[in-house]
Enzyme design. Structure first.
Site, PDB file in Angstrom:
ATOM      1  CG  ASP A 238       0.945  -2.386   6.123  1.00  0.00           C
ATOM      2  OD1 ASP A 238      -0.564  -2.686   6.591  1.00  0.00           O
ATOM      3  OD2 ASP A 238       0.839  -2.001   5.334  1.00  0.00           O
TER       4      ASP A 238
ATOM      5  CG  HIS B 292      -1.692   0.767   1.406  1.00  0.00           C
ATOM      6  ND1 HIS B 292      -1.734   2.407   1.874  1.00  0.00           N
ATOM      7  CD2 HIS B 292      -3.122   0.839   1.400  1.00  0.00           C
ATOM      8  CE1 HIS B 292      -3.078   2.855   1.640  1.00  0.00           C
ATOM      9  NE2 HIS B 292      -3.785   1.799   1.783  1.00  0.00           N
TER      10      HIS B 292
ATOM     11  CE  LYS C 261      -7.126  -0.300   6.566  1.00  0.00           C
ATOM     12  NZ  LYS C 261      -7.770   0.367   5.434  1.00  0.00           N
TER      13      LYS C 261
ATOM     14  CD  GLN D 137      -6.735  -4.464   3.979  1.00  0.00           C
ATOM     15  OE1 GLN D 137      -7.554  -5.058   4.615  1.00  0.00           O
ATOM     16  NE2 GLN D 137      -6.299  -2.851   3.347  1.00  0.00           N
TER      17      GLN D 137
ATOM     18  CB  CYS E 127      -3.728   3.446  -1.443  1.00  0.00           C
ATOM     19  SG  CYS E 127      -4.902   4.763  -1.015  1.00  0.00           S
TER      20      CYS E 127
HETATM   21  N1  PMP Z   1      -1.184  -0.730   4.824  1.00  0.00           N
HETATM   22  C1  PMP Z   1      -2.540  -1.575   3.807  1.00  0.00           C
HETATM   23  C2  PMP Z   1      -2.115  -3.090   3.471  1.00  0.00           C
HETATM   24  C3  PMP Z   1      -3.827  -1.108   3.929  1.00  0.00           C
HETATM   25  O1  PMP Z   1      -5.147  -2.163   3.438  1.00  0.00           O
HETATM   26  C4  PMP Z   1      -3.820   0.322   3.987  1.00  0.00           C
HETATM   27  C5  PMP Z   1      -5.446   1.025   4.489  1.00  0.00           C
HETATM   28  N2  PMP Z   1      -6.321   0.468   2.923  1.00  0.00           N
HETATM   29  C6  PMP Z   1      -2.802   1.387   4.950  1.00  0.00           C
HETATM   30  C7  PMP Z   1      -1.605   0.485   5.098  1.00  0.00           C
HETATM   31  C8  PMP Z   1      -3.168   2.500   6.062  1.00  0.00           C
HETATM   32  O2  PMP Z   1      -4.347   1.728   6.659  1.00  0.00           O
HETATM   33  P1  PMP Z   1      -5.308   3.143   7.617  1.00  0.00           P
HETATM   34  O3  PMP Z   1      -5.652   4.141   5.909  1.00  0.00           O
HETATM   35  O4  PMP Z   1      -5.826   2.764   7.863  1.00  0.00           O
HETATM   36  O5  PMP Z   1      -3.669   4.375   7.710  1.00  0.00           O
END
Ligand code: PMP
Length: 419
Positions: free
Chosen positions: A213, A136, A239, A216, A377
Site C-alpha cells: 500500500d 490503514h 494524495k 503514503q 482510519c
Molecule cells: N492506505 C493508507 C496508508 C492511507 O493513508 C489511505 C488514505 N488515508 C488509504 C490507504 C486509503 O486511500 P483512499 O481513501 O484514497 O482510497
C-alpha cells in the site's frame, strides 16, 4: 568543510525552491479565519497545482468524450490521453509494462480489487493472510472480508513503540499456509517507512505474494516496483496532487493474467454471448464500465509535475522539514509524539498532556492551521498506544520551515488557553 556544506545546501535550495513551488498551488494563498492557511492535512488529501487544474479544465472544455468506444476525433484524443496517463504511472513507479497498470478509484479500490479477485481464486479454508498492526483500515477490512468469505484467517505483524515493525516475527509467522502479505510502505499515522523490499524477499522465499500500500509513500519518496519486487502496489491520485476518484494498481503480469475479473460490465470483455463471455486482456479486464478518464489525465499531469520537481529533491526537502519538526516537537513540554521510526516520512501524530486531540485541532483551525484529529482510519495503531486518537500534522512538498514554526506557536497558544 563548512564552506562545502554551505555550497551543497545552496545548490540544493536552488534546485528546489519551495517558495517558487508554492506559487504553483493557488489554494495556498487562501486565508482561513483571517489567517494565512497552513495546510498540514496532506496525508488525508493534498492540494493541486495549477497545471493539474488546467489539464482537467482543458479536457472538459476541448476534448471530452468517452474513451475506447468512439471512432470520432474527440474520443480518440481522450483515449490517447488516458493511455498516455497509464504510461506516466508506469514510469512513476518503474513498472515493466503499461499493461501492468490498472486505473482504479484509489488505494481502497485497488486493495479491494486484489482482495476480492485474488481470494476468490486462491484463498481457501485454513489459509492465512498477513498484514501489519499499523495498516490503514483499507488494508485490513478488505482482507478480513476475504478471510470471512473463504474461511482463511488474518494475522498481524506487531510494531514496537518507536513505530518499527517487529520484522523478525514475520519470519516466524510465515508458513506454507500463508497466501498473501499485505503491508503499507509508509504508515499514515506514524510516518514509519517499512522495509518492504526485505519483507518481499522473506515472503518470496516462501512463495508468498506481497501487496504494498503506497498511499503514503508515493507523495514523498521514489517508489520502484522493480526494485521492491512486490506483486501488487496501490496508490491514490488525490494524495499525489491529482483529482479525487482516481488511483492505480500495479500487478505483476503473471498475476493479472491469472486472476479473475473483479467487476463485470462494458470495456472488460472480448466477446459477450448470451451463453458466456470471454474477457479482455489486462489491464482492461479489470476496468469495467466508463473509467474516470479525466481523473487519469489529471493523475498523469500530477505525476509529470512531481517528476519535474524530482522525487529525490522532494524527499530531500521533506527530510529537512522532518528534522525541524522533530526537533521542535521534541522541545515542546507535555507533548507525546507517537512513533520515531528509523526511517520516516513527514507525518507526525501527537497529543498534548491533559488535552483532547479534537480540542487541539479545533483551536489550531481558528489560527488557520489545518491538521487532522481522531483515529486516522487506523484504530489498531490507537489501541497499540492506548489512546482514543491523536493530532496529526502531515506535510507535503510545498510546506515550509516557517509553517512548522507557526504550528508550534499555535500549540503554545492552545496550551495557554487551557492553562
Ligand atoms: N492506505 C493508507 C496508508 C492511507 O493513508 C489511505 C488514505 N488515508 C488509504 C490507504 C486509503 O486511500 P483512499 O481513501 O484514497 O482510497
Amino acid at each position: 568543510m563548512v564552506l562545502a556544506a554551505e555550497i551543497g545546501q545552496l545548490r540544493w535550495m536552488v534546485m528546489f525552491d519551495v517558495y517558487k513551488v508554492r506559487e504553483d498551488f493557488p489554494i495556498l494563498c487562501t486565508d482561513v479565519h483571517g489567517r494565512p492557511l497552513v495546510y498540514f492535512d496532506n496525508a488525508a488529501t493534498s492540494q493541486k497545482p495549477q497545471c493539474v487544474i488546467d489539464a482537467v479544465i482543458d479536457h472538459y472544455a476541448q476534448h471530452n468524450s468517452n474513451i475506447h468506444r468512439g471512432v470520432h476525433q474527440l474520443s480518440e484524443r481522450c483515449s490517447a490521453a488516458y493511455e498516455a496517463a497509464r504510461s506516466k504511472v508506469r514510469g512513476f513507479i518503474n513498472a515493466p509494462r503499461d499493461e501492468d497498470v490498472i486505473f482504479t478509484s484509489g488505494t481502497t479500490d485497488s486493495i479491494n480489487l486484489v482482495a476480492q479477485s485474488f481470494s476468490s481464486a486462491y484463498l481457501r479454508k485454513g489459509d492465512e493472510v498477513i498484514v501489519t498492526e499499523m495498516e490503514h483500515h483499507s488494508n485490513i477490512v478488505p482482507w478480513q472480508m476475504a478471510c470471512e468469505r473463504s474461511g482463511a484467517s488474518l494475522r498481524t505483524i506487531p510494531f514496537d513503540d518507536q513505530g518499527d515493525l517487529e520484522l523478525h516475527l514475520l519470519k516466524e509467522m510465515i508458513s506454507d499456509d500463508t497466501r498473501m502479505l499485505a503491508v503499507s510502505h509508509v504508515s499514515n499515522v506514524l510516518g514509519s517507512v517499512n522495509p518492504v523490499k526485505e519483507m518481499v524477499s522473506v515472503a518470496h522465499g516462501h512463495g508468498v505474494p506481497v501487496l504494498v500500500d503506497a498511499a503514503q509513500s508515493a507523495p514523498h519518496i521514489p517508489v520502484d516496483v522493480k526494485d521492491i519486487d512486490c506483486d501488487f502496489l496501490a496508490f491514490s491520485g488525490h494524495k499525489v496532487h491529482a483529482e479525487t476518484g482516481i488511483g492505480a494498481l500495479y500487478g505483476k503480469s503473471e498475476w493479472l493474467q491469472e486472476m479473475p475479473p473483479y467487476q463485470g460490465g462494458g470495456g472488460m470483455v472480448a466477446n459477450v454471448k448470451v451463453g458466456g463471455t470471454t474477457y479482455a486482456e489486462p489491464p482492461l479486464k479489470f476496468e469495467a464500465g466508463t473509467p474516470n478518464y479525466i481523473g487519469a489525465i489529471s493523475l498523469g499531469a500530477a505525476l509529470d509535475y512531481m517528476t519535474g520537481l524530482g522525487m529525490n529533491e522532494i524527499a530531500a526537502h521533506e527530510e529537512r522539514l522532518t528534522e525541524h519538526m522533530l526537533e521542535s516537537l521534541g522541545r515542546f513540554e507535555g507533548l507525546t509524539l507517537y512513533g520515531d521510526a528509523t526511517l520516516r516520512c513527514p507525518v507526525f501524530s501527537f497529543n498534548l498532556e491533559g488535552l483532547h486531540h479534537y480540542d487541539v485541532g479545533r483551536i489550531l483551525d481558528k489560527m488557520g492551521i489545518a491538521v487532522r484529529t481522531g483515529t486516522h482510519c487506523a484504530e489498531p495503531v490507537m489501541d497499540h498506544y492506548g489512546v482514543t486518537g491523536t493530532v496529526r500534522a502531515s506535510l507535503a512538498l510545498y510546506n515550509t520551515i516557517e509553517e512548522i514554526d507557526v504550528l508550534l506557536e499555535g500549540l503554545e497558544r492552545v496550551r495557554s488557553i487551557f492553562a
